[in-house]
Design a protein around this motif. Structure first.
Motif, PDB file in Angstrom:
ATOM      1  N   MET A   1       0.819  -1.195   0.000  1.00  0.00           N
ATOM      2  CA  MET A   1       0.000   0.000   0.000  1.00  0.00           C
ATOM      3  C   MET A   1       0.865   1.263   0.000  1.00  0.00           C
ATOM      4  O   MET A   1       0.594   2.190  -0.744  1.00  0.00           O
ATOM      5  CB  MET A   1      -0.920  -0.043   1.227  1.00  0.00           C
ATOM      6  N   ILE A   2       1.899   1.291   0.836  1.00  0.00           N
ATOM      7  CA  ILE A   2       2.775   2.463   0.893  1.00  0.00           C
ATOM      8  C   ILE A   2       3.512   2.633  -0.426  1.00  0.00           C
ATOM      9  O   ILE A   2       3.668   3.755  -0.906  1.00  0.00           O
ATOM     10  CB  ILE A   2       3.746   2.362   2.080  1.00  0.00           C
ATOM     11  N   CYS A   3       3.945   1.531  -1.044  1.00  0.00           N
ATOM     12  CA  CYS A   3       4.628   1.616  -2.344  1.00  0.00           C
ATOM     13  C   CYS A   3       3.725   2.248  -3.392  1.00  0.00           C
ATOM     14  O   CYS A   3       4.172   3.074  -4.183  1.00  0.00           O
ATOM     15  CB  CYS A   3       5.071   0.239  -2.816  1.00  0.00           C
ATOM     16  N   ILE A   4       2.483   1.867  -3.404  1.00  0.00           N
ATOM     17  CA  ILE A   4       1.537   2.429  -4.380  1.00  0.00           C
ATOM     18  C   ILE A   4       1.362   3.925  -4.133  1.00  0.00           C
ATOM     19  O   ILE A   4       1.372   4.720  -5.062  1.00  0.00           O
ATOM     20  CB  ILE A   4       0.180   1.687  -4.301  1.00  0.00           C
ATOM     21  N   LEU A   5       1.243   4.305  -2.872  1.00  0.00           N
ATOM     22  CA  LEU A   5       1.097   5.720  -2.530  1.00  0.00           C
ATOM     23  C   LEU A   5       2.328   6.512  -2.952  1.00  0.00           C
ATOM     24  O   LEU A   5       2.218   7.570  -3.576  1.00  0.00           O
ATOM     25  CB  LEU A   5       0.866   5.876  -1.024  1.00  0.00           C
ATOM     26  N   LEU A   6       3.515   5.999  -2.643  1.00  0.00           N
ATOM     27  CA  LEU A   6       4.755   6.694  -3.029  1.00  0.00           C
ATOM     28  C   LEU A   6       4.891   6.780  -4.542  1.00  0.00           C
ATOM     29  O   LEU A   6       5.367   7.783  -5.064  1.00  0.00           O
ATOM     30  CB  LEU A   6       5.964   5.988  -2.418  1.00  0.00           C
ATOM     31  N   GLN A   7       4.490   5.741  -5.238  1.00  0.00           N
ATOM     32  CA  GLN A   7       4.568   5.760  -6.700  1.00  0.00           C
ATOM     33  C   GLN A   7       3.652   6.851  -7.260  1.00  0.00           C
ATOM     34  O   GLN A   7       4.044   7.595  -8.153  1.00  0.00           O
ATOM     35  CB  GLN A   7       4.174   4.396  -7.273  1.00  0.00           C
ATOM     36  N   CYS A   8       2.467   6.976  -6.723  1.00  0.00           N
ATOM     37  CA  CYS A   8       1.534   8.017  -7.176  1.00  0.00           C
ATOM     38  C   CYS A   8       2.092   9.411  -6.904  1.00  0.00           C
ATOM     39  O   CYS A   8       1.994  10.295  -7.742  1.00  0.00           O
ATOM     40  CB  CYS A   8       0.185   7.858  -6.485  1.00  0.00           C
ATOM     41  N   ILE A   9       2.667   9.589  -5.714  1.00  0.00           N
ATOM     42  CA  ILE A   9       3.220  10.896  -5.363  1.00  0.00           C
ATOM     43  C   ILE A   9       4.380  11.252  -6.274  1.00  0.00           C
ATOM     44  O   ILE A   9       4.473  12.364  -6.780  1.00  0.00           O
ATOM     45  CB  ILE A   9       3.647  10.920  -3.878  1.00  0.00           C
ATOM     46  N   SER A  10       5.287  10.294  -6.528  1.00  0.00           N
ATOM     47  CA  SER A  10       6.455  10.595  -7.350  1.00  0.00           C
ATOM     48  C   SER A  10       6.063  10.849  -8.800  1.00  0.00           C
ATOM     49  O   SER A  10       6.660  11.690  -9.459  1.00  0.00           O
ATOM     50  CB  SER A  10       7.511   9.490  -7.245  1.00  0.00           C
ATOM     51  N   GLN A  11       5.056  10.140  -9.303  1.00  0.00           N
ATOM     52  CA  GLN A  11       4.599  10.399 -10.674  1.00  0.00           C
ATOM     53  C   GLN A  11       4.020  11.797 -10.787  1.00  0.00           C
ATOM     54  O   GLN A  11       4.259  12.503 -11.753  1.00  0.00           O
ATOM     55  CB  GLN A  11       3.564   9.353 -11.093  1.00  0.00           C
ATOM     56  N   SER A  12       3.264  12.195  -9.786  1.00  0.00           N
ATOM     57  CA  SER A  12       2.668  13.525  -9.788  1.00  0.00           C
ATOM     58  C   SER A  12       3.753  14.602  -9.707  1.00  0.00           C
ATOM     59  O   SER A  12       3.685  15.607 -10.407  1.00  0.00           O
ATOM     60  CB  SER A  12       1.704  13.657  -8.610  1.00  0.00           C
ATOM     61  N   ALA A  13       4.752  14.373  -8.856  1.00  0.00           N
ATOM     62  CA  ALA A  13       5.836  15.349  -8.713  1.00  0.00           C
ATOM     63  C   ALA A  13       6.609  15.477 -10.016  1.00  0.00           C
ATOM     64  O   ALA A  13       6.967  16.589 -10.423  1.00  0.00           O
ATOM     65  CB  ALA A  13       6.764  14.934  -7.571  1.00  0.00           C
ATOM     66  N   TYR A  14       6.882  14.357 -10.682  1.00  0.00           N
ATOM     67  CA  TYR A  14       7.608  14.415 -11.947  1.00  0.00           C
ATOM     68  C   TYR A  14       6.791  15.154 -13.006  1.00  0.00           C
ATOM     69  O   TYR A  14       7.336  15.938 -13.773  1.00  0.00           O
ATOM     70  CB  TYR A  14       7.975  13.020 -12.439  1.00  0.00           C
ATOM     71  N   ALA A  15       5.498  14.920 -13.023  1.00  0.00           N
ATOM     72  CA  ALA A  15       4.638  15.623 -13.982  1.00  0.00           C
ATOM     73  C   ALA A  15       4.672  17.127 -13.725  1.00  0.00           C
ATOM     74  O   ALA A  15       4.714  17.925 -14.671  1.00  0.00           O
ATOM     75  CB  ALA A  15       3.211  15.095 -13.897  1.00  0.00           C
ATOM     76  N   ASP A  16       4.678  17.515 -12.451  1.00  0.00           N
ATOM     77  CA  ASP A  16       4.764  18.940 -12.112  1.00  0.00           C
ATOM     78  C   ASP A  16       6.092  19.540 -12.577  1.00  0.00           C
ATOM     79  O   ASP A  16       6.127  20.649 -13.101  1.00  0.00           O
ATOM     80  CB  ASP A  16       4.609  19.159 -10.606  1.00  0.00           C
ATOM     81  N   LEU A  17       7.198  18.803 -12.375  1.00  0.00           N
ATOM     82  CA  LEU A  17       8.510  19.281 -12.815  1.00  0.00           C
ATOM     83  C   LEU A  17       8.550  19.442 -14.336  1.00  0.00           C
ATOM     84  O   LEU A  17       9.056  20.440 -14.848  1.00  0.00           O
ATOM     85  CB  LEU A  17       9.614  18.310 -12.385  1.00  0.00           C
ATOM     86  N   ALA A  18       8.028  18.465 -15.040  1.00  0.00           N
ATOM     87  CA  ALA A  18       8.025  18.518 -16.503  1.00  0.00           C
ATOM     88  C   ALA A  18       7.196  19.701 -17.001  1.00  0.00           C
ATOM     89  O   ALA A  18       7.590  20.401 -17.930  1.00  0.00           O
ATOM     90  CB  ALA A  18       7.496  17.203 -17.075  1.00  0.00           C
ATOM     91  N   ARG A  19       6.057  19.938 -16.359  1.00  0.00           N
ATOM     92  CA  ARG A  19       5.198  21.058 -16.765  1.00  0.00           C
ATOM     93  C   ARG A  19       5.904  22.396 -16.504  1.00  0.00           C
ATOM     94  O   ARG A  19       5.887  23.299 -17.341  1.00  0.00           O
ATOM     95  CB  ARG A  19       3.870  20.986 -16.013  1.00  0.00           C
TER      96      ARG A  19
END
Length: 54
Positions: A1-19
Motif C-alpha cells: 500500500m505504501i509503495c503504491i502511494l509513493l509511486q503516485c506521489i512521485s509520478q505527480s511530482a515528476y509531472a509537475d517538474l516537466a510542466r
C-alpha cells in the motif's frame, strides 16, 4: 500500500517538474534549473557540489 502511494506521489511530482520546465522553455527567458537531489537534517555548510562539472 505504501509503495503504491509513493509511486503516485512521485509520478505527480515528476509531472509537475516537466510542466514547469515546459513553461520555462517557452517563456523566452534565460534560465537554469537547479534541483536539490539529496536533502538532510544537518545544518547547511555553505558548500554546493557541481556534479555536472565532473
Amino acid at each position: 500500500m505504501i509503495c503504491i502511494l509513493l509511486q503516485c506521489i512521485s509520478q505527480s511530482a515528476y509531472a509537475d517538474l516537466a510542466r514547469a520546465e515546459g513553461m520555462l522553455k517557452i517563456s523566452g527567458l534565460d534560465w537554469t534549473v537547479i534541483r536539490a537531489t539529496m536533502l538532510t537534517n544537518e545544518p547547511g555548510n555553505g558548500v554546493a557540489k557541481d556534479w555536472a562539472a565532473r
